[in-house]
Design an enzyme around this catalytic site. Structure first.
Site, mmCIF file in Angstrom:
data_model
loop_
_atom_site.group_PDB
_atom_site.id
_atom_site.type_symbol
_atom_site.label_atom_id
_atom_site.label_comp_id
_atom_site.label_asym_id
_atom_site.label_seq_id
_atom_site.Cartn_x
_atom_site.Cartn_y
_atom_site.Cartn_z
ATOM 1 N N ARG A 77 30.125 10.470 17.108
ATOM 2 C CA ARG A 77 31.529 10.820 17.408
ATOM 3 C C ARG A 77 32.353 10.831 16.122
ATOM 4 O O ARG A 77 33.474 10.328 16.074
ATOM 5 C CB ARG A 77 32.161 9.843 18.405
ATOM 6 C CG ARG A 77 31.522 9.783 19.734
ATOM 7 C CD ARG A 77 31.643 11.100 20.518
ATOM 8 N NE ARG A 77 30.992 10.964 21.805
ATOM 9 C CZ ARG A 77 29.684 11.143 22.005
ATOM 10 N NH1 ARG A 77 28.906 11.514 20.994
ATOM 11 N NH2 ARG A 77 29.161 11.009 23.187
ATOM 12 N N SER A 86 35.941 9.410 27.808
ATOM 13 C CA SER A 86 35.743 8.046 27.286
ATOM 14 C C SER A 86 36.867 7.707 26.318
ATOM 15 O O SER A 86 37.077 8.434 25.347
ATOM 16 C CB SER A 86 34.423 7.943 26.537
ATOM 17 O OG SER A 86 33.376 8.307 27.381
ATOM 18 N N GLU A 101 38.117 6.290 20.819
ATOM 19 C CA GLU A 101 37.542 7.620 20.567
ATOM 20 C C GLU A 101 38.664 8.668 20.609
ATOM 21 O O GLU A 101 38.632 9.668 19.897
ATOM 22 C CB GLU A 101 36.480 7.904 21.643
ATOM 23 C CG GLU A 101 35.809 9.240 21.486
ATOM 24 C CD GLU A 101 34.693 9.473 22.507
ATOM 25 O OE1 GLU A 101 33.870 8.573 22.750
ATOM 26 O OE2 GLU A 101 34.668 10.582 23.062
HETATM 27 C C1 LIG Z 1 36.878 14.487 31.538
HETATM 28 C C2 LIG Z 1 36.514 14.479 30.063
HETATM 29 C C3 LIG Z 1 35.189 14.318 29.698
HETATM 30 C C4 LIG Z 1 34.831 14.300 28.342
HETATM 31 N N1 LIG Z 1 33.524 14.144 28.020
HETATM 32 C C5 LIG Z 1 33.127 14.141 26.738
HETATM 33 C C6 LIG Z 1 31.743 13.994 26.403
HETATM 34 O O1 LIG Z 1 30.873 13.914 27.260
HETATM 35 N N2 LIG Z 1 31.422 13.965 25.085
HETATM 36 C C7 LIG Z 1 32.351 14.094 24.097
HETATM 37 O O2 LIG Z 1 31.968 14.064 22.927
HETATM 38 N N3 LIG Z 1 33.666 14.238 24.392
HETATM 39 C C8 LIG Z 1 34.075 14.265 25.677
HETATM 40 N N4 LIG Z 1 35.407 14.402 25.989
HETATM 41 C C9 LIG Z 1 36.401 14.478 24.903
HETATM 42 C C10 LIG Z 1 36.817 15.934 24.535
HETATM 43 O O3 LIG Z 1 36.486 16.825 25.554
HETATM 44 C C11 LIG Z 1 36.155 16.395 23.233
HETATM 45 O O4 LIG Z 1 36.452 15.512 22.187
HETATM 46 C C12 LIG Z 1 36.607 17.812 22.840
HETATM 47 O O5 LIG Z 1 35.841 18.286 21.759
HETATM 48 C C13 LIG Z 1 38.083 17.868 22.465
HETATM 49 O O6 LIG Z 1 38.426 19.225 22.338
HETATM 50 P P1 LIG Z 1 39.912 19.751 22.425
HETATM 51 O O7 LIG Z 1 39.881 21.193 22.067
HETATM 52 O O8 LIG Z 1 40.495 19.425 23.737
HETATM 53 O O9 LIG Z 1 40.581 18.896 21.258
HETATM 54 P P2 LIG Z 1 42.091 18.383 21.172
HETATM 55 O O10 LIG Z 1 42.264 17.240 22.118
HETATM 56 O O11 LIG Z 1 43.041 19.498 21.265
HETATM 57 O O12 LIG Z 1 42.102 17.803 19.688
HETATM 58 C C14 LIG Z 1 41.305 16.705 19.319
HETATM 59 C C15 LIG Z 1 41.487 16.449 17.815
HETATM 60 O O13 LIG Z 1 41.010 17.564 17.080
HETATM 61 C C16 LIG Z 1 42.072 18.181 16.325
HETATM 62 N N5 LIG Z 1 41.853 19.627 16.434
HETATM 63 C C17 LIG Z 1 41.754 20.355 17.576
HETATM 64 N N6 LIG Z 1 41.443 21.635 17.283
HETATM 65 C C18 LIG Z 1 41.376 21.715 15.934
HETATM 66 C C19 LIG Z 1 41.096 22.774 15.009
HETATM 67 N N7 LIG Z 1 40.829 24.024 15.416
HETATM 68 N N8 LIG Z 1 41.108 22.480 13.689
HETATM 69 C C20 LIG Z 1 41.374 21.237 13.240
HETATM 70 N N9 LIG Z 1 41.638 20.200 14.064
HETATM 71 C C21 LIG Z 1 41.635 20.442 15.390
HETATM 72 C C22 LIG Z 1 43.349 17.693 16.949
HETATM 73 O O14 LIG Z 1 44.402 17.670 16.003
HETATM 74 C C23 LIG Z 1 42.954 16.291 17.407
HETATM 75 O O15 LIG Z 1 43.013 15.393 16.350
HETATM 76 C C24 LIG Z 1 35.803 14.437 27.343
HETATM 77 C C25 LIG Z 1 37.158 14.619 27.707
HETATM 78 C C26 LIG Z 1 37.501 14.653 29.054
HETATM 79 C C27 LIG Z 1 38.934 14.878 29.445
#
Ligand SMILES: Cc1cc2nc3c(=O)[nH]c(=O)nc-3n(C[C@H](O)[C@H](O)[C@H](O)COP(=O)(O)OP(=O)(O)OC[C@H]3O[C@@H](n4cnc5c(N)ncnc54)[C@H](O)[C@@H]3O)c2cc1C
Length: 342
Positions: A168, A242, A338
């Site tokens: 992570r 998580s 996380e």
């Molecule tokens: C129900 C649920 C289940 C999940 N299960 C998992 C799992 O099984 N495994 C896992 O690893 N994660 C899991 N996650 C966490 C999440 O889905 C991941 O971390 C995902 O990659 C986040 O993507 P996002 O586009 O929503 O990021 P965001 O929440 O929009 O951003 C996360 C971080 O990345 C930065 N960011 C976003 N996009 C960019 C970009 N293009 N360039 C630079 N920085 C950027 C943001 O500034 C922030 O710091 C889960 C979340 C939920 C709600």
């Protein structure tokens, strides 16, 4: 769509984060291409204000209003760069929805991402915390990451090694945090995939589906079924998956803990390191199903903090701190968040 992105003022982020926290961004803009983003950086707007790059908002907790610019990355496109007998190189734009991209790959027979089905968020965020699930991490399929330097506007390519992936974790969460906007990710996927069934739940689900020799499509289906049954749907109950990482401790500490708590859940990592199941530690401290106002711990998943409706980000954060303190007092183990707290 004009080349220079429109800037909205006092914009509610309620539907842009899966915790459904009603944070207001002073400014909000959407960029749908690399040129758009370069133009925006050249305007100097990002130097005048604090900024946040936003993807799907599924790994964020807003603890107040955001007093700067939120830049929502929505560029699209999936391109096949090269194909050999064994593998295919695919480049996907940061703004592509992650699960839709995984589904595209599975339907094309491109293997490697199927265990990561149904993880919320966008392609551009997948390298940031090296998303992982059911025995697979995305780093194993990433070839390179293309990102723009927010200061200079320069577009750079980071090799897999330069991304310094860990559990992570990546360079984008550490040394380069907040310095780059990821524009695309290039994956190397297998045309003769080796399936990963190490996680018991997948095997059980496949046998319930009466599938003996699973394809990547079967695995994706099984993973989706498990996730639907186990994890709260953020559309119905605000959460960010998580909330804490599984902590890693030295083997000696793990042995001592096992003496005192024989039922502790742990996984040897090699190199004298052991990963502990954070969910188990939290559950033992009595937090499972706990609720204080609208902030709570999910009734089936101790690792998932939830917003029952009108919790603020601070309510959730206070609960997270209480959980960290009680786990530390009982087990002497520090839980690291996380989720990105903003
Ligand atoms: C129900 C649920 C289940 C999940 N299960 C998992 C799992 O099984 N495994 C896992 O690893 N994660 C899991 N996650 C966490 C999440 O889905 C991941 O971390 C995902 O990659 C986040 O993507 P996002 O586009 O929503 O990021 P965001 O929440 O929009 O951003 C996360 C971080 O990345 C930065 N960011 C976003 N996009 C960019 C970009 N293009 N360039 C630079 N920085 C950027 C943001 O500034 C922030 O710091 C889960 C979340 C939920 C709600």
């Amino acid at each position: 769509m004009p080349l220079f992105p429109e800037i909205k003022e006092d914009f509610s982020l309620h539907s842009f984060n899966t915790f459904h926290i009603d944070s207001i961004a002073r400014y909000f803009t959407e960029v749908n291409s690399i040129e758009n983003l370069k133009e925006f950086i050249a305007s100097g707007k990002l130097n005048e204000n604090p900024f946040l790059v936003l993807g799907g908002g599924s790994n964020l907790l807003f603890t107040g209003n955001f007093k700067g610019i939120v830049v929502h990355i929505i560029n699209k496109g999936i391109e096949i760069i090269n194909r050999t007998d064994d593998s295919v190189i695919v480049k996907a734009a940061a703004g592509e929805n992650w699960h839709e991209f995984v589904t595209y790959c599975v339907n094309q027979g491109f293997g490697g991402l199927e265990n990561l089905s149904l993880i919320p968020g966008n392609v551009g965020s997948c390298p940031i915390q090296n998303i992982g699930a059911y025995g697979v991490e995305v780093k194993d399929s990433i070839l390179s990451v293309e990102a723009i330097d927010i200061q200079s506007g320069e577009l750079l390519a980071f090799s897999k090694e330069e991304c310094r992936f860990g559990y992570r974790d990546s360079i984008f969460k550490r040394d380069l945090k907040g310095k780059f906007a990821i524009c695309s990710v290039t994956f190397e996927l297998k045309l003769n995939p080796v399936v990963h069934l190490e996680y018991g739940a997948i095997k059980q689900e496949l046998s319930a589906m009466e599938i003996g020799n699973p394809t990547i499509a079967d695995i994706s289906k099984a993973v989706c079924a498990i996730r639907h049954s186990k994890l709260p749907d953020p559309k119905l109950l605000g959460n960010a998956g998580s909330f804490f990482k599984n902590p890693t401790v030295n083997q000696k500490i793990a042995e001592k803990l096992t003496e005192t708590f024989p039922r502790i859940v742990s996984y040897p990592l090699g190199n004298e390191k052991v990963k502990l199941a954070a969910g188990w530690l939290i559950e033992q401290c009595g937090w499972k199903g706990f609720r204080d106002g609208d902030a709570g711990v999910h009734e089936n998943q101790s690792l998932v903090l939830v917003n029952y409706g009108n919790a603020t980000g601070s309510n959730i954060l206070t609960l997270a701190h209480r959980i960290q303190n009680s786990v530390y007092e009982r087990f002497g183990v520090k839980l690291e968040m996380e989720v990105n707290v903003i």
